[in-house]
Design a protein around this motif. Structure first.
Motif, PDB file in Angstrom:
ATOM      1  N   ASN B  14     -16.788  16.551 -20.934  1.00 21.82           N
ATOM      2  CA  ASN B  14     -15.825  16.472 -19.841  1.00 21.82           C
ATOM      3  C   ASN B  14     -16.280  17.439 -18.757  1.00 21.82           C
ATOM      4  O   ASN B  14     -16.031  18.638 -18.836  1.00 21.82           O
ATOM      5  CB  ASN B  14     -14.423  16.844 -20.326  1.00 21.82           C
ATOM      6  CG  ASN B  14     -13.874  15.810 -21.286  1.00 21.82           C
ATOM      7  OD1 ASN B  14     -14.170  14.619 -21.161  1.00 21.82           O
ATOM      8  ND2 ASN B  14     -13.094  16.245 -22.260  1.00 21.82           N
ATOM      9  N   ARG B  15     -16.982  16.897 -17.761  1.00 20.19           N
ATOM     10  CA  ARG B  15     -17.504  17.756 -16.704  1.00 20.19           C
ATOM     11  C   ARG B  15     -16.360  18.312 -15.867  1.00 20.19           C
ATOM     12  O   ARG B  15     -15.372  17.621 -15.622  1.00 20.19           O
ATOM     13  CB  ARG B  15     -18.487  16.974 -15.823  1.00 20.19           C
ATOM     14  CG  ARG B  15     -19.725  16.552 -16.592  1.00 20.19           C
ATOM     15  CD  ARG B  15     -20.497  15.447 -15.880  1.00 20.19           C
ATOM     16  NE  ARG B  15     -21.390  14.777 -16.820  1.00 20.19           N
ATOM     17  CZ  ARG B  15     -21.024  13.765 -17.607  1.00 20.19           C
ATOM     18  NH1 ARG B  15     -19.779  13.290 -17.548  1.00 20.19           N
ATOM     19  NH2 ARG B  15     -21.880  13.242 -18.441  1.00 20.19           N
ATOM     20  N   GLU B  31     -10.828  19.003 -14.913  1.00 14.59           N
ATOM     21  CA  GLU B  31     -11.900  18.050 -15.153  1.00 14.59           C
ATOM     22  C   GLU B  31     -12.081  17.088 -13.989  1.00 14.59           C
ATOM     23  O   GLU B  31     -11.126  16.756 -13.298  1.00 14.59           O
ATOM     24  CB  GLU B  31     -11.638  17.300 -16.459  1.00 14.59           C
ATOM     25  CG  GLU B  31     -11.838  18.246 -17.642  1.00 14.59           C
ATOM     26  CD  GLU B  31     -11.313  17.719 -18.963  1.00 14.59           C
ATOM     27  OE1 GLU B  31     -10.885  16.548 -19.004  1.00 14.59           O
ATOM     28  OE2 GLU B  31     -11.324  18.489 -19.932  1.00 14.59           O
ATOM     29  N   ASP B  33     -12.358  13.834 -13.309  1.00 13.83           N
ATOM     30  CA  ASP B  33     -12.146  12.508 -13.901  1.00 13.83           C
ATOM     31  C   ASP B  33     -12.966  11.430 -13.220  1.00 13.83           C
ATOM     32  O   ASP B  33     -13.478  10.521 -13.868  1.00 13.83           O
ATOM     33  CB  ASP B  33     -10.665  12.127 -13.808  1.00 13.83           C
ATOM     34  CG  ASP B  33      -9.932  12.518 -15.073  1.00 13.83           C
ATOM     35  OD1 ASP B  33     -10.571  13.143 -15.947  1.00 13.83           O
ATOM     36  OD2 ASP B  33      -8.729  12.208 -15.183  1.00 13.83           O
ATOM     37  N   ASN B  36     -16.599  11.864 -14.294  1.00 17.00           N
ATOM     38  CA  ASN B  36     -16.742  11.536 -15.712  1.00 17.00           C
ATOM     39  C   ASN B  36     -16.633  10.036 -15.941  1.00 17.00           C
ATOM     40  O   ASN B  36     -17.381   9.457 -16.727  1.00 17.00           O
ATOM     41  CB  ASN B  36     -15.688  12.292 -16.534  1.00 17.00           C
ATOM     42  CG  ASN B  36     -16.002  13.778 -16.586  1.00 17.00           C
ATOM     43  OD1 ASN B  36     -17.168  14.177 -16.640  1.00 17.00           O
ATOM     44  ND2 ASN B  36     -14.978  14.611 -16.548  1.00 17.00           N
ATOM     45  N   THR B  75     -15.058  13.900 -27.602  1.00 11.38           N
ATOM     46  CA  THR B  75     -14.920  13.785 -26.140  1.00 11.38           C
ATOM     47  C   THR B  75     -15.454  12.438 -25.676  1.00 11.38           C
ATOM     48  O   THR B  75     -14.887  11.827 -24.769  1.00 11.38           O
ATOM     49  CB  THR B  75     -15.650  14.921 -25.395  1.00 11.38           C
ATOM     50  OG1 THR B  75     -17.015  14.944 -25.793  1.00 11.38           O
ATOM     51  CG2 THR B  75     -15.031  16.274 -25.681  1.00 11.38           C
ATOM     52  N   GLU B  78     -12.838   9.823 -26.535  1.00  8.92           N
ATOM     53  CA  GLU B  78     -11.715   9.903 -25.581  1.00  8.92           C
ATOM     54  C   GLU B  78     -12.090   9.285 -24.233  1.00  8.92           C
ATOM     55  O   GLU B  78     -11.272   8.617 -23.598  1.00  8.92           O
ATOM     56  CB  GLU B  78     -11.294  11.363 -25.381  1.00  8.92           C
ATOM     57  CG  GLU B  78     -10.548  11.915 -26.579  1.00  8.92           C
ATOM     58  CD  GLU B  78     -10.147  13.390 -26.390  1.00  8.92           C
ATOM     59  OE1 GLU B  78      -9.228  13.820 -27.099  1.00  8.92           O
ATOM     60  OE2 GLU B  78     -10.755  14.081 -25.548  1.00  8.92           O
ATOM     61  N   GLN B  79     -13.317   9.509 -23.824  1.00  6.29           N
ATOM     62  CA  GLN B  79     -13.749   8.903 -22.556  1.00  6.29           C
ATOM     63  C   GLN B  79     -13.859   7.382 -22.677  1.00  6.29           C
ATOM     64  O   GLN B  79     -13.545   6.665 -21.730  1.00  6.29           O
ATOM     65  CB  GLN B  79     -15.081   9.507 -22.094  1.00  6.29           C
ATOM     66  CG  GLN B  79     -14.941  10.942 -21.594  1.00  6.29           C
ATOM     67  CD  GLN B  79     -16.156  11.402 -20.809  1.00  6.29           C
ATOM     68  OE1 GLN B  79     -16.947  10.606 -20.324  1.00  6.29           O
ATOM     69  NE2 GLN B  79     -16.302  12.718 -20.677  1.00  6.29           N
ATOM     70  N   ASN B 108     -15.023  18.404 -30.341  1.00  4.45           N
ATOM     71  CA  ASN B 108     -15.378  18.606 -28.935  1.00  4.45           C
ATOM     72  C   ASN B 108     -16.829  19.017 -28.709  1.00  4.45           C
ATOM     73  O   ASN B 108     -17.139  19.655 -27.712  1.00  4.45           O
ATOM     74  CB  ASN B 108     -14.455  19.641 -28.292  1.00  4.45           C
ATOM     75  CG  ASN B 108     -13.054  19.102 -28.137  1.00  4.45           C
ATOM     76  OD1 ASN B 108     -12.244  19.196 -29.051  1.00  4.45           O
ATOM     77  ND2 ASN B 108     -12.782  18.486 -26.996  1.00  4.45           N
ATOM     78  N   SER B 343     -11.793  21.496 -24.979  1.00  5.91           N
ATOM     79  CA  SER B 343     -12.707  20.833 -24.053  1.00  5.91           C
ATOM     80  C   SER B 343     -13.638  21.855 -23.396  1.00  5.91           C
ATOM     81  O   SER B 343     -14.778  21.551 -23.055  1.00  5.91           O
ATOM     82  CB  SER B 343     -11.885  20.088 -23.006  1.00  5.91           C
ATOM     83  OG  SER B 343     -12.690  19.184 -22.336  1.00  5.91           O
TER      84      SER B 343
END
Lengths: 447, 393
Positions: B14-15, B31, B33, B36, B75, B78-79, B108, B343
């Protein structure tokens, strides 16, 4: 290779980075076996100690042959003659700059008249050839600058006639006419070295005369050397010089390990954030002031120092007062020599927020004192420096954010200093000298 | 029989968004979003979807004889749910074939093992649950983040019930030994250790499209012959790599998909070779020796140590800062805060702060959303400062 080099400054008498660059560059060239004759406006005390170059002061150079100086009725004609083809409608732009008083103008006019008078007397007396005398060039950046560079260029031609050389190398617009004149006289190839352009100094409000001189110098040169890709881009886009003619040679720094601060200095420890440079449009001092205001809203244990002088200084002082930062924001005026060293030594962060910086050697000097640096992305030095924080000059809140980060996080400072020390060792003048040597080789082979 | 054991790592961090000092206390969105989502959808299109399709096709074609394994970070899952649910579906379809093993890791992609065993156990448990829930398997194979491994990791994982663990077959771990056998970690009695054959793995992951490489162009036939050369000198060939190798690091134009499509057939052409998942390989092999690994190894860079994430002042500082918040966060028992904190443990954040540019700089740069490691550190610390205020507030 015998290099006849024209410059405006040489240590210890310098106003900016150009003189320092010339000093180390000539030394590195000498180490590579080049023989450099360096021509500057006048020799001053303390200059002749260095053996790596032969220094010639234009003011001290006896001018013998005056036939080409015979009719200096006015400045405009002089420039046009030397730089034939330059379109100059009027030279008033420089002369009537807002900083020139009536009395200064009067002095300039008188001087012109005197010179013309001397010329006429000389011609009448000697038939215009035998008598030798000196043309005074102060080397200062006053309102007489344009006249000074014309005088300098005249003598430059005479020097080119007598000093043996294989290539001519001229630094920046102040000596470009000299380079062009020297090339006309000796027929040797010319390198024009661009450390800054009129666009860097003045933004979009360029002085047309200066621009024309720069353009002429670059056009007449056999090769143009730019101190960065950033500058090369300006040269190509704004001056119409073919990219293939422009070589990028980055400046460097000679790292003299400057030692740690004394325990007494450490004990003082309020953090000091430094701006050091000319207080002019080009250097972005206003962004430094605005960022200081933002930082000081968050912590009070910081001092901001603006070291240097320049036309924007009064405005900066007013702005600091308006923002009520006076107790935390200090102006030192112009610093030279040992005072600069002390300033770096006592600083914790160095900021160079330049609007347009062709190279910018001072961050490298700061790093030599183990001071982490924040530099403008609009700078040539950003091309060679990895271990520095970089910001867009206009992004004041980003600049402030980074100053705070450096103040808050010791590990960040430590990493920048340690990595920066390693990096400095790779940014060497000998690399620049090697590239310049290659340029000399190429153009003298063609010629 | 010699087993070719594929393990693919699937991970997306999560950048963080650009977070200035002046955002602290004002904004709690950390984050990026948009970025990402963009990156995930791009990688899904170039890698996950086409490669999963190809794997499924090969599994069907070889009627169960082509077998592979994945470790998919929480992660990443989740993405997928958020930005590209079809990717998750395609992994589930692979799970349904019965030929694909899903490996357990920290949820994570965390460096927790280096700082907090408790947190590490919690994350392993979370990930185990995720694998059960999404793929209907109870994982028995473990791989720690970035293949960070030593005796302690093996011992802890064994205590949690895992029976197979994966690690880098680094020279300094193996010495004269070969990665092509199963080993037993020094402190363990049930756990088996499978080590990456980095030469063969990197031939695919790094060298495949390198035209300066003497073996370019590499064909499936050629690669299979190198694998077959292990016959008589090994019992398993462990090919571990990032899944993004296919289509993302090595673009489709390099021929990587054609290579992958013909590889199973070429490998299986030799009657002594079979594909197996890590758990299967480990169940079929006896460990040839105990392997003592007191110091950490990983799969990163030429050093194969921790310095990609924990090698300079900034990284050390940021890591101790985030793990220093553990007690506060856990005591708070707020699911959103805990999630945000986890995260921030993802190894990528610290990888971005790496300053050893010169040897491995190119790889680091390629994956780095920041223009330099200093910006990465500053941004991370700003986010962490806001997070800390929030937790304390």
């Amino acid at each position: 290779m015998r290099v006849l080099m024209y410059g405006w400054e040489f240590p210890p008498h310098i106003a900016g980075g150009l003189g320092v660059a010339c000093y180390w560059m000539t030394q590195a060239l000498a180490e590579k076996g080049h023989k450099v004759t360096f021509v500057l406006p006048r020799l001053k005390a303390g200059m002749s100690d260095d053996s790596h170059v032969e220094l010639i002061g234009v003011s001290q150079f006896p001018v013998r042959s005056l036939e080409f100086l015979n009719s200096p009725e006015n400045l405009e004609k002089e420039i046009r003659r030397i730089a034939d083809g330059v379109r100059i409608e009027t030279v008033d732009t420089l002369l009537s700059s807002p900083y020139m008083s009536d009395s200064q103008y009067q002095k300039l006019a008188d001087e012109q008249r005197d010179l013309a008078q001397r010329m006429r007397e000389s011609s009448a007396l000697e038939g215009g050839s035998a008598e030798s005398f000196n043309l005074e060039v102060t080397g200062e950046y006053g309102p007489n600058l344009l006249m000074e560079i014309v005088r300098y260029a005249r003598v430059a031609g005479a020097i080119a006639r007598s000093a043996p050389h294989d290539v001519i190398h001229a630094h920046d617009w102040l000596t470009m006419l000299a380079g062009v004149e020297a090339k006309r006289v000796s027929g040797k190839p010319l390198v024009v070295h661009v450390h800054a352009t009129e666009f860097d100094r003045s933004g979009e409000n360029v002085n047309q005369v200066v621009y024309d001189i720069e353009r002429l110098g670059m056009e007449r040169a056999d090769r143009v050397v730019a101190v960065s890709h950033y500058t090369k881009d300006i040269i190509v886009r704004r001056y119409g010089i073919p990219a293939g003619k422009v070589e990028v040679v980055h400046n460097a720094v000679t790292r003299i390990r400057n030692g740690q601060e004394s325990p007494a200095e450490l004990a003082r420890r309020e953090k000091v954030v430094l701006f050091l440079g000319r207080i002019t449009f080009q250097k972005g001092p206003d962004y430094f002031v605005e960022a200081a205001a933002k930082v000081l809203r968050h912590r009070k244990d910081v001092r901001f120092v603006m070291a240097g002088s320049g036309d924007m200084a009064p405005r900066m002082i007013e702005r600091v007062a308006e923002l009520k930062l006076g107790r935390r924001f200090h102006f030192t005026g112009f610093l030279g020599g040992a005072a600069v060293e002390q300033m770096f030594r006592e600083s914790d962060i160095y900021v160079m927020p330049s609007v347009s910086e062709p190279f910018g050697i001072s961050p490298l000097e700061a790093m030599a004192y183990d001071v982490p640096v924040i530099i403008s992305k609009q700078s040539g030095v950003a091309e060679v420096l990895r271990h520095a924080l970089k910001v867009d000059f206009w992004d004041v809140s980003e600049l402030a954010s980074k100053i705070i980060a450096l103040l808050d996080h010791g590990p960040l400072r430590q990493e920048l200093v340690e990595q920066g020390a390693k990096e400095l060792e790779s940014i060497q003048w000998s690399n620049a000298a090697r590239k310049l040597g290659a340029v000399y080789d190429q153009i003298s082979r063609v010629a | 029989m010699i087993y070719v054991t594929f393990y693919f790592q699937v991970h997306q961090p999560n950048r963080l968004r650009h977070y200035k000092f002046f955002d602290i206390g004002r904004s709690h969105f950390y984050e990026d979003d948009q970025k990402n989502g963009e990156i995930l959808r791009k990688v899904a299109g170039k890698c996950y979807l086409p490669t999963n399709g190809l794997m499924l096709e090969q599994i069907k074609r070889h009627e169960g004889r082509f077998r592979i394994s994945y470790s998919i970070s929480g992660t990443a899952v989740e993405q997928f749910r958020k930005f590209a649910p079809e990717v998750l579906d395609s992994f589930k379809a692979l799970a349904d074939t019965g030929c694909v093993e899903f490996i357990c890791e920290t949820f994570n992609h965390s460096l927790a093992f280096l700082y907090s065993r408790e947190e590490w156990r919690r994350q392993v448990a979370l990930h185990k649950e995720l694998v059960q829930q999404e793929f209907g398997q109870t994982p028995t194979t473990f791989r720690n983040t970035e293949l960070i491994y030593n005796n302690d990791v093996a011992e802890e994982a064994e205590a949690l019930g895992f029976r197979t663990i994966l690690a880098e077959g680094a020279d300094r771990v193996l010495g004269w030994r070969s990665p092509n056998f199963a080993y037993q970690p020094e402190p363990c009695t049930k756990m088996k250790l499978l080590l990456k054959n980095y030469r063969l793995s990197d031939d695919i992951a790094f060298r495949f499209s390198n035209r300066d490489w003497a073996e370019w162009p590499m064909t499936a036939e050629k690669f299979a012959s190198w694998v077959h050369a292990v016959a008589g000198a090994g019992e398993t060939v462990n090919l571990f790599m990032d899944y993004e190798t296919f289509g993302e690091h090595q673009w489709e134009e390099t021929g990587i998909f054609d290579f992958l499509r013909s590889l199973p057939e070429k490998v299986l052409a030799h009657p002594d070779f079979a594909f197996a998942t890590p758990a299967e390989t480990s169940s079929k092999l006896y460990p040839v020796a105990k392997l003592d690994v007191p110091h950490f190894v990983s799969w990163a860079d030429i050093e194969r140590d921790l310095t990609a994430w924990k090698g300079n002042h900034m990284q050390e500082d940021a890591l101790s800062a985030v793990f220093g918040l553990e007690n506060l966060v856990i005591a708070k028992n707020d699911p959103d805060l805990t999630h945000a904190w986890r995260s921030l443990q993802t190894s990528d954040h610290f990888y971005y702060m790496c300053t050893k540019w010169f040897a491995d700089g190119d790889v680091h740069k390629y994956f780095n959303p920041y223009s330099n490691p200093y910006d990465a550190y500053i941004n991370y610390q700003n986010v962490l400062a806001d997070f800390e205020e929030t937790v304390k507030g």
